[in-house]
Structures are given as C-alpha cells and as structure tokens.
Design an enzyme around this catalytic site. Structure first.
Site, mmCIF file in Angstrom:
data_model
loop_
_atom_site.group_PDB
_atom_site.id
_atom_site.type_symbol
_atom_site.label_atom_id
_atom_site.label_comp_id
_atom_site.label_asym_id
_atom_site.label_seq_id
_atom_site.Cartn_x
_atom_site.Cartn_y
_atom_site.Cartn_z
ATOM 1 N N ASN A 13 0.874 -1.180 0.000
ATOM 2 C CA ASN A 13 0.000 0.000 0.000
ATOM 3 C C ASN A 13 0.906 1.222 0.000
ATOM 4 O OD1 ASN A 13 -1.749 2.074 0.484
ATOM 5 N ND2 ASN A 13 -2.425 1.378 2.505
ATOM 6 N N GLU A 102 -6.670 4.817 7.934
ATOM 7 C CA GLU A 102 -6.451 6.238 7.626
ATOM 8 C C GLU A 102 -7.688 6.850 6.988
ATOM 9 O OE1 GLU A 102 -2.780 5.563 5.541
ATOM 10 O OE2 GLU A 102 -1.874 5.011 7.453
ATOM 11 N N GLU A 172 -5.115 -4.808 10.694
ATOM 12 C CA GLU A 172 -4.131 -3.739 10.833
ATOM 13 C C GLU A 172 -4.383 -2.980 12.133
ATOM 14 O OE1 GLU A 172 -2.343 -2.725 6.715
ATOM 15 O OE2 GLU A 172 -3.879 -1.273 7.191
ATOM 16 N N GLY A 178 2.694 2.556 10.714
ATOM 17 C CA GLY A 178 3.626 3.668 10.524
ATOM 18 C C GLY A 178 4.376 4.066 11.781
HETATM 19 P P1 13P Z 1 3.094 0.592 7.574
HETATM 20 O O1 13P Z 1 3.629 -0.701 7.003
HETATM 21 O O2 13P Z 1 3.775 1.805 7.065
HETATM 22 O O3 13P Z 1 2.999 0.511 9.070
HETATM 23 O O4 13P Z 1 1.581 0.714 7.034
HETATM 24 C C1 13P Z 1 0.750 -0.370 7.119
HETATM 25 C C2 13P Z 1 -0.496 -0.067 6.389
HETATM 26 O O5 13P Z 1 -1.249 0.813 6.769
HETATM 27 C C3 13P Z 1 -0.779 -0.846 5.168
HETATM 28 O O6 13P Z 1 -2.071 -0.618 4.707
#
Ligand code: 13P
Length: 268
Positions: A13, A102, A172, A178
């Site tokens: 992503n 998000e 997730e 992040g």
């Molecule tokens: P990160 O791998 O940057 O933590 O993001 C995960 C994510 O939101 C994938 O959809």
C-alpha cells in the site's frame, strides 16, 4: 475430505507516495525482481490513483496485480473527486483496499460506508481488501476483540457465501501502522484467528468457507520482522506500507513469503 489451503498474498500500500515516474521506477524494479520466479506469493501493488495506469502498464506481462486504495460505491454521477468501480476496472485494476484506518480516521469511512463499498467492488468483480483493527486506546481498554468483530461483521453484512469467499481481509492494528511498533506475531495470529472465527456467522452451507478467506497482517511489517509474522499459520500474508516503498525491502518480504508452502484457494 477437503484440504484447507489459502493463497499467500504480499500487498504494497503505497499510500499518498510516489509521483508517476517514481511509481514506474519502483514497479519496474519489483517486476524485475520477481520475473521468471516460481512459487511466488500473489503480489499486489496499490499506488495512488494518479499512478494506477503507469503501474498497470509496467506490470502488464508479469504476475503482479494492481489495486487501488479507495473506491466510491456509486457507478457514476455527481460525486466530485470520487472514483467508481467501473473506472478502476477500466484502468486495469483488480483489487481495492476498503476501510483502511487512515480513511476511517481522516476521511469519514465508517462501518456503514465500508459494506456499501465492498458490495459495489464485488458487483464489478474487483477484489476488496477490507481493513480492520483497533486503536491504541481500544487495545488498552481490552476492546480489541469486540472492535475487530464489529468491523468484520459490518463490512461483510449481507454478502452471500460466495461473495465472502471473494474478499481478502487485513488485520491492521492502528497503533502499529507507521509507528515501527509491530504487533507481536503470536498476538497478530490470535486476532487473525478471531477474525476467522467471526467469519463462521456468514457460512450456513459451506462450513469450510471461513478457511478459504485470506487474512493478512499489516502494521510496521518490514524485511526484518516479516519472516516471523509470515511463519504464523493463521497469517496469510502482509499489507505493507512504508516498507513497500523500497523495492529491495519489499522483495525481501516477498522472499520470506516464498518460504511458505505454495498455497492456492482450491479445495481437494
Ligand atoms: P506501515 O507498514 O507503514 O505501518 O503501514 C501499514 C499499512 O497501513 C498498510 O495498509
């Protein structure tokens, strides 16, 4: 006797990153790094809308598929700024991420809009990747399980058994996204197992149905921790943000996924 096997899926992503030339460069490197190899997992790249066409073109003669990061549930009309399922199909897209945290946090995605988008995607033969996961505050208050169950129940509400089998889910945990703070692999596997149990409510006829739905983990997955996460039987792959923006690191994660038995959703 049925053999319960599922696909392994590694999905990047890219979020709101990469201009078109950068997207082409990254996709080109990933295509080159996977070309001619056997026993690969399903690999999916999800660039921003503006780079969908260039990535589709770059991945054309490869095993790599392309997904979008959002979709509107109407087919067409006065919905300024939105992109519909037929538009994604027209752009060569096969998958779409729905309900990412998000989008839930910043763009008003809810347990009411997620199922509308899932239905619309399925109606146009786009594979939805539905994201669920708890906030830090919810985890600290022991609400992980009810929150995740509610999100799964809402997202798949009203789907037929065959439709549920066409969905990919992603656990997730929001606090892991992040942040560099990955969910411990056993705990990630536990929640993925809980999601699978939650799926039983959607299957009255096919009791093997829940075992056929791929469930990914996402949240600070990287080349270092992927091996342990992907070693968990329950976890069928990764939805990767930051670490999917560098070809070498993403390909290392793909390599870890290759160590899993080659899985297909076929039943014996
Ligand atoms: P990160 O791998 O940057 O933590 O993001 C995960 C994510 O939101 C994938 O959809």
């Amino acid at each position: 006797m049925s053999e319960k096997v599922r696909k392994t899926i590694i999905a990047g992503n890219w979020k709101m990153n990469k201009l078109r030339n950068e997207a082409q460069e990254l996709a080109t490197a990933i295509v080159a790094g996977t070309k001619g190899r056997d026993n690969l997992p399903d690999i999916l790249l999800c660039p921003p809308f503006t780079s969908l066409d260039i990535v589709v073109q770059t991945a054309k003669d490869s095993a790599i598929q392309v997904g979008a990061q959002n979709v509107e549930y109407h087919d067409a009309g006065a919905f300024t700024g939105e992109v519909s399922p037929p538009m994604l199909i027209d752009a060569g897209v096969t998958h779409v991420i729905i309900g990412h945290s998000e989008r839930r946090q910043f763009f008003g995605e809810t347990n009411q809009t997620v199922p509308l988008k899932v239905k619309a995607a399925l109606a146009h033969k786009l594979t939805p990747i539905v994201c669920v996961g708890e906030l830090l505050d919810e985890r600290e208050n022991d609400l992980t399980d009810p929150v995740v169950k509610r999100q799964v129940g809402a997202a798949l509400n009203g789907l037929t058994e065959d439709e549920v089998k066409s969905v990919i889910l992603a656990y997730e945990p929001v606090w892991a996204i992040g942040t560099g703070q990955v969910c411990e692999s056993k705990e990630a596997a536990r929640v993925v197992g809980l999601i699978r149990k939650t799926l039983t409510q959607f299957f009255q006829q096919d009791k093997d149905g829940p075992d056929m739905v791929p469930i990914l983990y996402g949240g600070s997955m990287n080349a270092k921790n992927a091996e342990e996460l992907l070693a968990q039987d329950e976890i069928d792959g990764g939805l990767i943000g930051g670490a999917s923006l560098k070809a070498d690191e993403f390909l290392e994660i793909v390599n870890h996924a290759c160590k899993r038995p080659r899985l297909s959703a076929a039943k014996a």
